[in-house]
Design an enzyme around this catalytic site. Structure first.
Site, short mmCIF file in Angstrom:
data_model
loop_
_atom_site.label_atom_id
_atom_site.label_comp_id
_atom_site.label_asym_id
_atom_site.label_seq_id
_atom_site.Cartn_x
_atom_site.Cartn_y
_atom_site.Cartn_z
N THR A 17 -135.45 2.46 31.36
CA THR A 17 -136.54 3.43 31.53
C THR A 17 -136.09 4.65 32.30
O THR A 17 -136.44 5.78 31.95
CB THR A 17 -137.74 2.77 32.22
OG1 THR A 17 -138.21 1.68 31.41
CG2 THR A 17 -138.88 3.76 32.42
N LYS A 38 -142.47 3.42 23.18
CA LYS A 38 -142.15 2.06 23.64
C LYS A 38 -143.12 1.12 22.96
O LYS A 38 -144.29 1.05 23.34
CB LYS A 38 -142.25 1.94 25.16
CG LYS A 38 -141.91 0.55 25.66
CD LYS A 38 -141.24 0.57 27.01
CE LYS A 38 -140.77 -0.84 27.39
NZ LYS A 38 -139.80 -0.83 28.49
N GLY A 117 -136.63 -0.09 23.95
CA GLY A 117 -136.95 -1.49 23.72
C GLY A 117 -137.38 -2.22 24.97
O GLY A 117 -137.42 -1.67 26.07
N ASN A 177 -124.99 2.96 33.68
CA ASN A 177 -125.99 3.26 34.70
C ASN A 177 -125.69 2.52 36.01
O ASN A 177 -125.17 1.41 36.00
CB ASN A 177 -127.38 2.83 34.20
CG ASN A 177 -128.48 3.27 35.12
OD1 ASN A 177 -128.45 4.37 35.67
ND2 ASN A 177 -129.47 2.41 35.32
#
Length: 241
Positions: A17, A38, A117, A177
């Site tokens: 997100t 989403k 997802g 990330n």
């Protein structure tokens, strides 16, 4: 004709997100007619007796998107578990055709779509064995994988990429990330993932300060994405849908 990409994670809580928020910010701040999608969200918040999809609220907040929740997140569940189980617990069946109709609606309204997802590709959306990857296939989308930088990411990322490719889903790129600092392990992980998958690393995003999806705090997310990912590179990764 709209263009888009589907964001999937190597695991839950990998930061999809936050990454999606950064990408949406780049597109919309650059003047692109972009929308977020989403299909199913579990772990929604309750505010004034209303169920609010927190991830979607975060994306809308950081990107300035004004689309209604019901169009971009057709199914929200309070229970923070896999969609198929949340659906069963809350006695609210997920109708895949409803998801497809909402997707069609935003395709007709927006030029660019970033879908996100619920976890990884092999997450069930119902008790009949309909998986997230089935939806990706039926929407005709390619994917971007969000992966961690730390220990274990080689296995998780290579498995995700190889499985996607084995079922005919093209992986256009990988975003790392939560990179904290240069280290032998993290740097080698990134290079090894790139070498083994032969998929480009689109960006390496550090651990961000002051970012909280539920509290709607953006911290330094905008600044870091402006520095580390080129909007044009993102546009070029998207395919017609």
């Amino acid at each position: 004709m709209a263009k888009g990409i589907f964001i999937v994670g190597t695991d839950t809580d990998v930061g999809k997100t936050v990454i999606t928020g950064g990408l949406m910010y780049l597109l919309r701040s650059g003047g692109y007619n972009a929308c977020y999608f989403k299909p199913v969200l579990s772990g929604a918040m309750v505010e004034k007796e209303q169920l609010v999809p927190g991830d979607t609220r975060f994306i809308k907040g950081i990107s300035g998107l004004e689309e209604e929740y019901r169009h971009i997140t057709p199914y929200s569940f309070k229970t923070p578990v896999s969609p198929h189980l949340a659906s069963r617990i809350e006695k609210k069946p997920i109708d895949i055709n409803v998801i497809k109709e909402k997707f069609k609606y935003i395709k007709n309204k927006y030029k660019y779509i970033i879908a996100e997802g619920s976890g990884g590709l092999c997450v069930p959306l119902n008790d009949e064995g309909y998986m997230l990857y089935h939806l990706v296939q039926e929407l005709g989308m390619t994917v971007m994988v969000v992966a961690r930088a730390g220990l274990g990411t080689i296995n998780h990322t290579v498995l995700t990429v190889r499985y996607a490719q084995s079922i005919g889903i093209e992986v256009k790129g990988i975003i790392i990330n939560g990179y904290t600092q240069s280290s032998l392990c993290a740097d080698d992980n990134i290079e090894t993932v790139k070498k083994l998958t032969k998929v480009p690393i689109i960006g390496v995003i550090p651990r961000l300060d002051g970012v909280d999806v539920e509290k709607l705090q953006f911290g330094n997310l905008k600044e870091e994405f402006e520095k580390r990912i080129k909007t044009q590179d993102l546009i070029e990764l998207m395919d017609e849908i």
